[in-house]
Design a protein around this motif. Structure first.
Motif, mmCIF file in Angstrom:
data_model
loop_
_atom_site.group_PDB
_atom_site.id
_atom_site.type_symbol
_atom_site.label_atom_id
_atom_site.label_comp_id
_atom_site.label_asym_id
_atom_site.label_seq_id
_atom_site.Cartn_x
_atom_site.Cartn_y
_atom_site.Cartn_z
ATOM 1 N N PHE A 99 -1.952 -6.450 31.939
ATOM 2 C CA PHE A 99 -3.249 -5.852 32.277
ATOM 3 C C PHE A 99 -3.839 -4.939 31.215
ATOM 4 O O PHE A 99 -5.049 -4.684 31.252
ATOM 5 N N PHE A 100 -3.057 -4.440 30.281
ATOM 6 C CA PHE A 100 -3.597 -3.457 29.336
ATOM 7 C C PHE A 100 -4.339 -4.142 28.193
ATOM 8 O O PHE A 100 -3.851 -5.091 27.588
ATOM 9 N N ASP A 101 -5.528 -3.640 27.910
ATOM 10 C CA ASP A 101 -6.368 -4.140 26.822
ATOM 11 C C ASP A 101 -6.167 -3.224 25.620
ATOM 12 O O ASP A 101 -6.695 -2.108 25.573
ATOM 13 N N GLU A 102 -5.407 -3.693 24.650
ATOM 14 C CA GLU A 102 -5.081 -2.872 23.480
ATOM 15 C C GLU A 102 -6.329 -2.484 22.689
ATOM 16 O O GLU A 102 -6.414 -1.377 22.144
ATOM 17 N N THR A 103 -7.289 -3.376 22.629
ATOM 18 C CA THR A 103 -8.491 -3.114 21.834
ATOM 19 C C THR A 103 -9.301 -1.965 22.401
ATOM 20 O O THR A 103 -9.731 -1.059 21.681
ATOM 21 N N ARG A 104 -9.497 -1.964 23.704
ATOM 22 C CA ARG A 104 -10.314 -0.924 24.347
ATOM 23 C C ARG A 104 -9.494 0.261 24.826
ATOM 24 O O ARG A 104 -10.052 1.309 25.175
#
Length: 631
Positions: free
Chosen positions: A398-403
Motif C-alpha cells: 500500500f505505500f507509495d514511495e514516490t509520494r
C-alpha cells in the motif's frame, strides 16, 4: 419471576457547588435498579424562564438530556387542558415544531383536576426505537425523550401560573460521578468542547448500554469503542462497556472494520481495569473477529469481497455478509446528493483496502497481547510473528514511495486521509516514513466525520503534531465541535452539522472524541500495562499556557498540571501510590534547557519521540525545564 427494583433516594445539597449550573437546578436524585442495571434519575428545575406569549412559559434546562417530565400545580381547576411542547431546538424564540429528521420535538397534553398536585407527563413510545433490535428501557425506569426546552401553554383565562418551580425534568442515565474528572485551560473554546463532550457521555448512557443516539437506540461497535474510551476519560465506570461488548458479540453490525473493533474494546477493558474476564470467556470469538479467515492465500491481505462462508459468518454471529465502511456516511445516501461528498475523503474501494487491512493488523496484534495476559504465551508469540510479517506485507502493498503516503488500495493511486491516519494510529508506519505520512495527514485537515475524528486526532498525537490536533479541536469552522454548539446542540451531534448528514440526531456520543483525546493525548495520561499499574504522562499541550486535569482510573485519580512560562515549562503530577508513572517530554521542550525534578537536576533518557524521566513516579512531583519559552 418479577423484576426486582431497588429505589434509593438521596437528597442533593445544592449549596455544595453554587457556581455549577447543574447543581443549581438539581433537586434530588434517585437510583432505580432494573434487570441488574443501575439507573440514576435526577430531578431538575430549569435554569431560565421566559414568556414569549400570553399564558405561554418557555423553560430552558441548560442542556439536552434523555428525560421525563412532571408538573407541580397547587391551584388548578377541573378540565383545564395544558399543552406541553418538548424539544431540542429553538426557532425564533420558540421550540422548533419541525426540526427535521431525527432532531426531537413532541407535543403532549394533560388535563387538570382540582385535587391533583402532581401531573406525570406520559411520553409515548417511538415505534422505531422501542422495538427490537433497539435496546429497550425497563418499565421500572419509564420512557424518555431527549429535550432541553419545555413550553407549557395554559388556557388564556386559566388561573394557572407556570414558572420554573412548577416544572421538573427527570434526566435518566447510569450513575455518573461528575467530580471524578475535570479539565480547564486558558483556551475557552477547548474548555467548552470538554464540557460538551463530558456531558454527552453522561447523557447518552440512558439505556445502560452504548447506543447510537435516539433515532435507533442500537449498539454499534464504532459507537461503543468511542463511547468506551470517552467514558473512561471522564468517569471510572466500566460495566456499560462490558455489557455492550457482550450484546455486540450476539448482535454484530455489518461493517468489516467494526467487527474487528471488538478486539480493541476487549483490549481497552483489560488495559484500563485489569479484568481478564472478557478475554477468558470469549477467546474463540475474539480470534474470529480478527478476520484471519478472510486472508487471501495469494496476497496475504484481507478482503471482504470473497471467502465469506457460512462457517465464517457463523463465527462472528452474522447471517448476512459484512462489507467495508471506512467512514460514514458515504456520498449519495441519507439525504446526501450524488454530487455531495461523503465523509471518507473520496476513498476508492478496491478488493484489498488499506483501512480494512490496517484494522486486521491491530486486531491480531491486540489478540496476541490478550493471549499473553491470560498465560497463552506460545500462541501469543505466534500471532506476534504473524503481525511482524504482515506489517512488511502491508507496507509493500500500500505505500507509495514516490509520494510518501499510503494508497487506498492495491488497485488505485488515490490517497485519502483515512488510508493514512489508520496505519499511523495502528502502528504500521515505519520510522523512516513517519514524517511524510504525518505531513500528508496534516494536509487533509478534518476530511472525516465525527467518528473519523477520533482516529485523526490520535494519529496527530502519535506523530507529535499536537499543535494541529489542538487547532482542529478548537476551530470555529463548520467541521468542528464549536459548530455543534453554534447550531444549538448541547450533546455531540452525529455529524458536524445538519448539512453533513441530513437525517442526523443531536445526541450521538460517537462525536465526543475530545472526552478521551484531552485526557489521554493532549494531557497524555495513558495506561501502559493492564489495570493502570503503569501509565505514561506525556503532555502535548501545544501553545496552551496552562492546563490542568483530573483523570479517573481504576486505582484513583491522576492529576496533571502543565504551565508554560516565559522561562520555564512545568509539569506537576500527583499519582496514586498504586500506579507508577513514566513522565515524558516532547523533544522540542526537553532540548530547550535543563530539566529538574523536585528542584534537583536530572539527565533525561532520550527516545526518537520523547525525552523521559529516568524512573517511574508515584505521589506528587514537579518536573521543570528551565529555558526560553517565549512565543
Amino acid at each position: 419471576m418479577k423484576k426486582q427494583t431497588l429505589l434509593i433516594i438521596s437528597i442533593i445539597n445544592c449549596l455544595l457547588a453554587p457556581s455549577s449550573v447543574q447543581a443549581q437546578r438539581m433537586l434530588f436524585s434517585e437510583t432505580v435498579v432494573a434487570d441488574g442495571i443501575r439507573y440514576e434519575k435526577t430531578h431538575q428545575r430549569a435554569v431560565r424562564e421566559s414568556h414569549p406569549d400570553e399564558n405561554v412559559t418557555l423553560l430552558d434546562f441548560g442542556n439536552d438530556a434523555f428525560s421525563q417530565l412532571y408538573l407541580l400545580l397547587d391551584n388548578s381547576n377541573d378540565g383545564d387542558t395544558l399543552h406541553i411542547h418538548l424539544g431540542e431546538c429553538l426557532k425564533n424564540g420558540r421550540i422548533d415544531r419541525n426540526p427535521g429528521e431525527a432532531r426531537r420535538y413532541r407535543r403532549l397534553e394533560t388535563v387538570t383536576r382540582k385535587a391533583c398536585k402532581r401531573y406525570d407527563i406520559d411520553i409515548p413510545h417511538d415505534r422505531r426505537n422501542t422495538r427490537k433490535p433497539a435496546i429497550l428501557i425497563p418499565e421500572e425506569v419509564g420512557e424518555v425523550l431527549p429535550f432541553r426546552y419545555c413550553e407549557v401553554e395554559s388556557p388564556r383565562n386559566s388561573k394557572i401560573k407556570i414558572g420554573k418551580k412548577n416544572v421538573v425534568r427527570v434526566a435518566v442515565n447510569v450513575p455518573f460521578d461528575d467530580n471524578s474528572s475535570y479539565f480547564r485551560c486558558d483556551n475557552d473554546n477547548l474548555n467548552r468542547v470538554w464540557e460538551l463532550c463530558k456531558h454527552s457521555i453522561k447523557a447518552t448512557t440512558f439505556t445502560g448500554y452504548y447506543v447510537d443516539g435516539d433515532r435507533e437506540r442500537i449498539p454499534y461497535e464504532a459507537d461503543a469503542l468511542i463511547n468506551q474510551l470517552c467514558h473512561y476519560g471522564v468517569d471510572n465506570e466500566y460495566d456499560v462497556a462490558r455489557r455492550t461488548f457482550e450484546h455486540l458479540l450476539k448482535n454484530p453490525t455489518w461493517p468489516s472494520e467494526w467487527i474487528m473493533q471488538m478486539n480493541l474494546i476487549a483490549w481497552y477493558d483489560l488495559l484500563f481495569t485489569g479484568n481478564k474476564e472478557l478475554i477468558m470467556k470469549h477467546q474463540t470469538e475474539l480470534r474470529s473477529h480478527t478476520l484471519l479467515d478472510l486472508v487471501d492465500d495469494k496476497t496475504g491481505l484481507v478482503t471482504t469481497r470473497r471467502g465469506q462462508s457460512k462457517d465464517f459468518l457463523s463465527s462472528i454471529a452474522r447471517r448476512d455478509k459484512i462489507s467495508d465502511i471506512v467512514d460514514w456516511p458515504h456520498s449519495g445516501i441519507l439525504g446526501l446528493s450524488k454530487g455531495q461528498g461523503g465523509e471518507d475523503d473520496g476513498y476508492v474501494y478496491t478488493d484489498f483496502n488499506t483501512v480494512v487491512n490496517a484494522y486486521h493488523y491491530i486486531a491480531v496484534r491486540k489478540y496476541a497481547e490478550m493471549l499473553a495476559e491470560i498465560g497463552n504465551t506460545e500462541e501469543s508469540e505466534e500471532y506476534h510473528r504473524y503481525c511482524d510479517r504482515f506489517k512488511v506485507l502491508f507496507n509493500n502493498a500500500f505505500f507509495d514511495e514516490t509520494r510518501g503516503c499510503y494508497r487506498d488500495g492495491t488497485d488505485t493511486d488515490h490517497a485519502s486521509l483515512h488510508g493514512n491516519m489508520f496505519p499511523m494510529v495502528f502502528g504500521l508506519v515505519p520510522s523512516s516514513n513517519m514524517k511524510s505520512v504525518a505531513d500528508f495527514i496534516v494536509s487533509r485537515g478534518m476530511s472525516c466525520s465525527v467518528y473519523g475524528a477520533q482516529f485523526l486526532l490520535d494519529a496527530l498525537y502519535d506523530c507529535n503534531r499536537g499543535d494541529i490536533a489542538l487547532q482542529l479541536m478548537t476551530n470555529e469552522s463548520k467541521r468542528g465541535w464549536i459548530n455543534m454548539m453554534r447550531e444549538g446542540s448541547t450533546i455531540t451531534m452525529e455529524a458536524w452539522g445538519n448539512e453533513f448528514k441530513p437525517n442526523q440526531d443531536w445526541n450521538h456520543a460517537w462525536g465526543a472524541a475530545p472526552a478521551n483525546i484531552i485526557p489521554f493525548r493532549l494531557m497524555g495520561v495513558r495506561p501502559t500495562s493492564s489495570g493502570c499499574s503503569e501509565i505514561d504522562i506525556f503532555p502535548q499541550t501545544a501553545n496552551l499556557r496552562r492546563a490542568e486535569i483530573l483523570v479517573p482510573t481504576v486505582k484513583g485519580g491522576v492529576k496533571v498540571n502543565v504551565r508554560r512560562k516565559d522561562d520555564a515549562y512545568v509539569i506537576e503530577v500527583n499519582v496514586p501510590k498504586e500506579i507508577k508513572a513514566l513522565v515524558r517530554l516532547l523533544p522540542e521542550i526537553a532540548e530547550k534547557g535543563t530539566a529538574y525534578i523536585d528542584g534537583k537536576p536530572i539527565e533525561l533518557t532520550k527516545t526518537p519521540s520523547s525525552h523521559n524521566i529516568p524512573h517511574r513516579l508515584s505521589g506528587r512531583h514537579v518536573i521543570k525545564v528551565k529555558g526560553e519559552f517565549r512565543y
